[in-house]
Design an enzyme around this catalytic site. Structure first.
Site, PDB file in Angstrom:
ATOM      1  N   CYS A   1      43.868  36.760  33.625  1.00 59.87           N
ATOM      2  CA  CYS A   1      43.717  35.343  33.958  1.00 59.87           C
ATOM      3  C   CYS A   1      44.123  34.474  32.760  1.00 59.87           C
ATOM      4  O   CYS A   1      43.577  34.640  31.663  1.00 59.87           O
ATOM      5  CB  CYS A   1      42.261  35.095  34.320  1.00 59.87           C
ATOM      6  SG  CYS A   1      41.860  33.394  34.682  1.00 59.87           S
TER       7      CYS A   1
ATOM      8  N   GLU B   1      47.681  31.039  47.635  1.00 60.25           N
ATOM      9  CA  GLU B   1      46.658  31.770  48.410  1.00 60.25           C
ATOM     10  C   GLU B   1      46.865  31.557  49.906  1.00 60.25           C
ATOM     11  O   GLU B   1      46.563  32.421  50.720  1.00 60.25           O
ATOM     12  CB  GLU B   1      45.259  31.335  47.968  1.00 60.25           C
ATOM     13  CG  GLU B   1      45.029  31.673  46.509  1.00 60.25           C
ATOM     14  CD  GLU B   1      43.624  32.105  46.157  1.00 60.25           C
ATOM     15  OE1 GLU B   1      42.721  31.973  46.989  1.00 60.25           O
ATOM     16  OE2 GLU B   1      43.457  32.591  45.012  1.00 60.25           O
TER      17      GLU B   1
ATOM     18  N   ASP C   1      40.197  39.303  36.051  1.00 63.71           N
ATOM     19  CA  ASP C   1      40.741  38.005  36.477  1.00 63.71           C
ATOM     20  C   ASP C   1      39.628  37.197  37.136  1.00 63.71           C
ATOM     21  O   ASP C   1      38.614  37.745  37.570  1.00 63.71           O
ATOM     22  CB  ASP C   1      41.899  38.213  37.468  1.00 63.71           C
ATOM     23  CG  ASP C   1      42.502  36.887  37.920  1.00 63.71           C
ATOM     24  OD1 ASP C   1      42.779  36.027  37.055  1.00 63.71           O
ATOM     25  OD2 ASP C   1      42.662  36.682  39.140  1.00 63.71           O
ATOM     26  N   SER C   2      39.871  35.897  37.245  1.00 62.23           N
ATOM     27  CA  SER C   2      38.896  35.028  37.913  1.00 62.23           C
ATOM     28  C   SER C   2      38.820  35.321  39.414  1.00 62.23           C
ATOM     29  O   SER C   2      37.853  34.960  40.069  1.00 62.23           O
ATOM     30  CB  SER C   2      39.289  33.573  37.696  1.00 62.23           C
ATOM     31  OG  SER C   2      40.590  33.349  38.206  1.00 62.23           O
TER      32      SER C   2
ATOM     33  N   HIS D   1      48.930  33.101  39.714  1.00 62.47           N
ATOM     34  CA  HIS D   1      49.445  32.904  41.068  1.00 62.47           C
ATOM     35  C   HIS D   1      50.931  32.537  41.135  1.00 62.47           C
ATOM     36  O   HIS D   1      51.548  32.659  42.185  1.00 62.47           O
ATOM     37  CB  HIS D   1      48.666  31.788  41.761  1.00 62.47           C
ATOM     38  CG  HIS D   1      47.260  32.141  42.101  1.00 62.47           C
ATOM     39  ND1 HIS D   1      46.353  32.548  41.161  1.00 62.47           N
ATOM     40  CD2 HIS D   1      46.602  32.141  43.289  1.00 62.47           C
ATOM     41  CE1 HIS D   1      45.199  32.780  41.748  1.00 62.47           C
ATOM     42  NE2 HIS D   1      45.321  32.542  43.043  1.00 62.47           N
TER      43      HIS D   1
ATOM     44  N   CYS E   1      50.027  31.047  34.889  1.00 63.63           N
ATOM     45  CA  CYS E   1      48.928  31.206  35.854  1.00 63.63           C
ATOM     46  C   CYS E   1      49.247  32.433  36.697  1.00 63.63           C
ATOM     47  O   CYS E   1      50.405  32.649  37.075  1.00 63.63           O
ATOM     48  CB  CYS E   1      48.821  29.963  36.741  1.00 63.63           C
ATOM     49  SG  CYS E   1      47.598  30.110  38.056  1.00 63.63           S
TER      50      CYS E   1
HETATM   51  N1  DGL Z   1      43.583  33.180  37.423  1.00 67.00           N
HETATM   52  C1  DGL Z   1      43.725  31.763  37.083  1.00 67.00           C
HETATM   53  C2  DGL Z   1      44.776  31.628  35.954  1.00 67.00           C
HETATM   54  O1  DGL Z   1      45.633  32.475  35.761  1.00 67.00           O
HETATM   55  C3  DGL Z   1      44.072  30.916  38.288  1.00 67.00           C
HETATM   56  C4  DGL Z   1      42.944  30.756  39.283  1.00 67.00           C
HETATM   57  C5  DGL Z   1      41.720  30.052  38.705  1.00 67.00           C
HETATM   58  O2  DGL Z   1      41.771  28.823  38.496  1.00 67.00           O
HETATM   59  O3  DGL Z   1      40.733  30.725  38.479  1.00 67.00           O
HETATM   60  O4  DGL Z   1      44.748  30.650  35.246  1.00 67.00           O
END
Ligand code: DGL
Length: 263
Positions: free
Chosen positions: A75, A152, A12-13, A185, A183
């Site tokens: 991600c 977050e 993930d990012s 989150h 996403c």
């Molecule tokens: N993990 C990213 C997503 O699911 C969200 C956070 C980011 O912008 O890196 O798109």
């Protein structure tokens, strides 16, 4: 080690992808997971295609050190921009979160909504994937960049979050009754999303991805049999002070040991 006992690599990012790890551990507790979060370079959602693709390839290469049987791009943004490149480069199979989310969305009757980062929405990846199953699908996508920060911050069930959700969701036509949480989150914001648009069916791309992973393991990859509970190893490219608190929220269990790595 036999192939079925090898770990699943999850990328993930940042730490939002721990919601996908949560879904994987709920469904497949026996599996060993190595999670790599690129916290030094998050967010990906505001970056360009080439940068996201390059970062995804680097993460995929780093995870190969653990000899995974499967890579999961948790991600949505990296799945939208980096999946084909990583599938071409990786010696093991790679799945993203978009195809499973899109397949679930294509089973809905009527128009569907997709919410995600700016880069995910601009890629059109969900629309393309949904129309692969249902060519005449009506898909309405809305970028909701503020929701990552609210998740977050921990303002999960909060009037301010609810009002931000309502503002974004009001951009969807009234007829949309099912929305893909595109996403990492967003699953933790379900209470606020629900109040902002009551009666909506939320398609959790993490949950449906865990189901897709289970199907793959049932096929040729095989389930881990070494012990009933697999371990979770968390690697991050940066460890900030709020990491434990925020990470535990996404994971749904205490985030214990974290290793910092360079990509
Ligand atoms: N993990 C990213 C997503 O699911 C969200 C956070 C980011 O912008 O890196 O798109």
């Amino acid at each position: 080690m036999s192939r079925n006992d090898r770990p699943i690599g999850v990328f993930d990012s940042g730490i939002g992808g721990l919601t996908v790890v949560h879904a994987l551990r709920q469904r497949l507790p026996q599996e060993e997971i190595v999670y790599l979060g690129d916290t030094a370079r998050v967010p990906y959602g505001t970056k360009s295609h080439h940068t996201i693709e390059r970062y995804t390839l680097q993460a995929g290469e780093a995870l190969q050190a653990f000899d995974p049987k499967l890579l999961v791009i948790a991600c949505n943004t990296a799945s939208a921009h980096g999946l084909p490149a990583l599938q071409a480069a990786s010696p093991c199979p790679v799945v993203g979160v978009i195809a499973p989310g899109a397949e679930a969305a294509s089973k809905e009757v009527g128009p569907v909504g997709v919410i995600g980062t700016l880069a995910t929405v601009q890629s059109g990846a969900y629309e393309q994937a949904i129309r692969r199953h249902k060519p005449d699908a009506a898909v309405h996508s809305v970028a909701c960049p503020l929701l990552v920060a609210l998740a977050e911050e921990g303002w999960l069930d909060d009037p301010l979050t609810e009002s931000v959700c309502r503002r974004y969701l009001n951009a969807l036509p009234f007829e949309v009754k099912a929305v893909v949480l595109g996403c990492t989150h967003y699953p933790v914001l379900k209470a606020s999303l629900d109040r902002a648009r009551p009666g909506t069916r939320w398609i959790d791309s993490g949950e449906v991805t865990a189901q897709a992973v289970e199907r793959l393991l049932k096929g040729s990859l095989g389930f881990r049999t070494a012990s009933p509970r697999g371990s979770l190893k968390v690697l991050l490219t940066d460890a900030s002070s709020r990491l434990q608190e925020v990470g535990s929220r996404f994971l749904g269990e205490p985030l214990a040991h974290v290793e910092v790595v360079d990509l």
